[in-house]
Scaffold this motif. Structure first.
Motif, PDB file in Angstrom:
ATOM      1  N   ASP A  33       0.831  -1.192   0.000  1.00 53.33           N
ATOM      2  CA  ASP A  33       0.000   0.000   0.000  1.00 53.33           C
ATOM      3  C   ASP A  33       0.868   1.244   0.000  1.00 53.33           C
ATOM      4  N   MET A  34       0.254   2.371  -0.311  1.00 51.80           N
ATOM      5  CA  MET A  34       0.932   3.657  -0.257  1.00 51.80           C
ATOM      6  C   MET A  34       0.056   4.634   0.504  1.00 51.80           C
ATOM      7  N   ALA A  35       0.694   5.586   1.130  1.00 49.72           N
ATOM      8  CA  ALA A  35      -0.052   6.497   1.993  1.00 49.72           C
ATOM      9  C   ALA A  35       0.560   7.884   1.957  1.00 49.72           C
ATOM     10  N   TRP A  36      -0.260   8.845   2.386  1.00 48.06           N
ATOM     11  CA  TRP A  36       0.173  10.222   2.570  1.00 48.06           C
ATOM     12  C   TRP A  36       0.036  10.589   4.045  1.00 48.06           C
ATOM     13  N   SER A  37       1.017  11.310   4.518  1.00 46.50           N
ATOM     14  CA  SER A  37       0.968  11.891   5.849  1.00 46.50           C
ATOM     15  C   SER A  37       1.357  13.351   5.704  1.00 46.50           C
ATOM     16  N   ARG A  38       1.163  14.133   6.763  1.00 49.65           N
ATOM     17  CA  ARG A  38       1.564  15.537   6.701  1.00 49.65           C
ATOM     18  C   ARG A  38       2.056  15.983   8.065  1.00 49.65           C
ATOM     19  N   GLN A  39       2.901  16.990   8.010  1.00 47.52           N
ATOM     20  CA  GLN A  39       3.405  17.576   9.246  1.00 47.52           C
ATOM     21  C   GLN A  39       3.351  19.086   9.140  1.00 47.52           C
ATOM     22  N   ALA A  40       2.526  19.672   9.978  1.00 47.99           N
ATOM     23  CA  ALA A  40       2.389  21.121  10.027  1.00 47.99           C
ATOM     24  C   ALA A  40       3.459  21.681  10.960  1.00 47.99           C
ATOM     25  N   PRO A  41       3.779  22.969  10.806  1.00 45.05           N
ATOM     26  CA  PRO A  41       4.798  23.566  11.670  1.00 45.05           C
ATOM     27  C   PRO A  41       4.445  23.412  13.151  1.00 45.05           C
ATOM     28  N   GLY A  42       5.393  22.902  13.926  1.00 39.17           N
ATOM     29  CA  GLY A  42       5.197  22.765  15.364  1.00 39.17           C
ATOM     30  C   GLY A  42       4.295  21.624  15.779  1.00 39.17           C
ATOM     31  N   LYS A  43       3.909  20.774  14.829  1.00 39.41           N
ATOM     32  CA  LYS A  43       3.011  19.664  15.158  1.00 39.41           C
ATOM     33  C   LYS A  43       3.627  18.332  14.794  1.00 39.41           C
ATOM     34  N   THR A  58      -9.466   2.318   0.306  1.00 41.04           N
ATOM     35  CA  THR A  58      -8.866   3.541   0.835  1.00 41.04           C
ATOM     36  C   THR A  58      -9.358   3.824   2.247  1.00 41.04           C
ATOM     37  N   ASN A  59      -8.583   4.590   2.968  1.00 42.50           N
ATOM     38  CA  ASN A  59      -9.074   5.156   4.214  1.00 42.50           C
ATOM     39  C   ASN A  59      -8.428   6.518   4.421  1.00 42.50           C
ATOM     40  N   TYR A  60      -9.163   7.362   5.171  1.00 46.14           N
ATOM     41  CA  TYR A  60      -8.801   8.767   5.308  1.00 46.14           C
ATOM     42  C   TYR A  60      -8.861   9.208   6.759  1.00 46.14           C
ATOM     43  N   ALA A  61      -8.078  10.225   7.066  1.00 41.61           N
ATOM     44  CA  ALA A  61      -8.230  10.895   8.352  1.00 41.61           C
ATOM     45  C   ALA A  61      -9.559  11.638   8.348  1.00 41.61           C
ATOM     46  N   TYR A  94       3.746  17.538   3.041  1.00 42.19           N
ATOM     47  CA  TYR A  94       3.049  16.295   2.760  1.00 42.19           C
ATOM     48  C   TYR A  94       4.063  15.247   2.298  1.00 42.19           C
ATOM     49  N   CYS A  95       4.088  14.147   3.004  1.00 45.54           N
ATOM     50  CA  CYS A  95       5.025  13.074   2.712  1.00 45.54           C
ATOM     51  C   CYS A  95       4.285  11.824   2.256  1.00 45.54           C
ATOM     52  N   CYS A  96       4.912  11.142   1.325  1.00 46.43           N
ATOM     53  CA  CYS A  96       4.387   9.894   0.803  1.00 46.43           C
ATOM     54  C   CYS A  96       5.227   8.739   1.352  1.00 46.43           C
ATOM     55  N   ASN A  97       4.589   7.608   1.582  1.00 47.46           N
ATOM     56  CA  ASN A  97       5.375   6.425   1.897  1.00 47.46           C
ATOM     57  C   ASN A  97       4.797   5.210   1.187  1.00 47.46           C
ATOM     58  N   ALA A  98       5.694   4.323   0.816  1.00 50.58           N
ATOM     59  CA  ALA A  98       5.318   3.064   0.176  1.00 50.58           C
ATOM     60  C   ALA A  98       5.650   1.925   1.135  1.00 50.58           C
ATOM     61  N   ALA A  99       4.697   1.040   1.323  1.00 50.47           N
ATOM     62  CA  ALA A  99       4.925  -0.144   2.147  1.00 50.47           C
ATOM     63  C   ALA A  99       5.101  -1.327   1.217  1.00 50.47           C
ATOM     64  N   PRO A 100       6.329  -1.811   1.076  1.00 50.12           N
ATOM     65  CA  PRO A 100       6.533  -2.969   0.217  1.00 50.12           C
ATOM     66  C   PRO A 100       5.936  -4.223   0.848  1.00 50.12           C
ATOM     67  N   GLU A 105       9.129   0.240   5.232  1.00 50.36           N
ATOM     68  CA  GLU A 105       8.487   1.336   4.528  1.00 50.36           C
ATOM     69  C   GLU A 105       9.535   2.273   3.946  1.00 50.36           C
ATOM     70  N   ILE A 106       9.169   2.878   2.826  1.00 46.65           N
ATOM     71  CA  ILE A 106      10.047   3.813   2.147  1.00 46.65           C
ATOM     72  C   ILE A 106       9.377   5.178   2.192  1.00 46.65           C
ATOM     73  N   TRP A 107      10.094   6.173   2.715  1.00 41.47           N
ATOM     74  CA  TRP A 107       9.530   7.515   2.867  1.00 41.47           C
ATOM     75  C   TRP A 107      10.202   8.511   1.946  1.00 41.47           C
ATOM     76  N   GLY A 108       9.400   9.431   1.441  1.00 41.66           N
ATOM     77  CA  GLY A 108       9.938  10.511   0.652  1.00 41.66           C
ATOM     78  C   GLY A 108      10.288  11.703   1.526  1.00 41.66           C
ATOM     79  N   ARG A 109      10.845  12.732   0.890  1.00 38.81           N
ATOM     80  CA  ARG A 109      11.258  13.923   1.635  1.00 38.81           C
ATOM     81  C   ARG A 109      10.100  14.891   1.837  1.00 38.81           C
ATOM     82  N   GLY A 110       9.070  14.757   1.042  1.00 38.60           N
ATOM     83  CA  GLY A 110       7.909  15.608   1.225  1.00 38.60           C
ATOM     84  C   GLY A 110       7.835  16.750   0.229  1.00 38.60           C
ATOM     85  N   THR A 111       6.636  17.319   0.154  1.00 38.80           N
ATOM     86  CA  THR A 111       6.401  18.477  -0.689  1.00 38.80           C
ATOM     87  C   THR A 111       5.562  19.467   0.113  1.00 38.80           C
TER      88      THR A 111
END
Length: 117
Positions: A33-43, A58-61, A94-100, A105-111
């Motif tokens: 599966d692949m997923a998106w996560s996010r990190q806001a400033p200070g959170k 699919t599932n969502y926050a 916003y960061c993406c990760n792939a679960a082989p 898991e493989i994580w990207g650097r984010g956008t």
């Protein structure tokens, strides 16, 4: 080398839309599966959405459900995140990760996504 690379971030006005993309490589990577996560400033980083690579389920926050849509292109090892009705609270990296199927898991650097009020 296994990696995921995100793209599509930018500056958008509140109420606007944006599409993020994430490509996993190498092409031979067996993805569960692949997923998106996010990190806001200070959170803390928080889960946004996930898609199963085989079934497409699919599932969502809760706070993005109905506004964000995750989709995939298996042939291109690419996952998308279509975001609409964006608010300043959606501003984050916003960061993406792939679960082989096998391995870690493989994580990207984010956008960066910035929403102006």
């Amino acid at each position: 080398q296994e990696q995921v690379v995100e793209s599509g971030g930018g500056l958008v006005e509140a109420g606007g839309s944006l599409r993020l993309s994430c490509v996993a490589s190498p092409r031979s990577l067996s993805i569960a599966d692949m997923a998106w996560s996010r990190q806001a400033p200070g959170k803390e980083r928080e889960f946004v959405a996930r898609i199963n690579w085989i079934s497409g389920s699919t599932n969502y926050a809760d706070d993005v459900n109905g506004r964000f849509t995750i989709s995939k292109d298996n042939a291109k090892n690419t996952v998308f995140l279509d975001m609409k009705s964006l608010t300043p609270e959606d501003k984050a990296i916003y960061c993406c990760n792939a679960a082989p199927i096998f391995g870690r898991e493989i994580w990207g650097r984010g956008t960066q996504v910035t929403v102006s009020s």
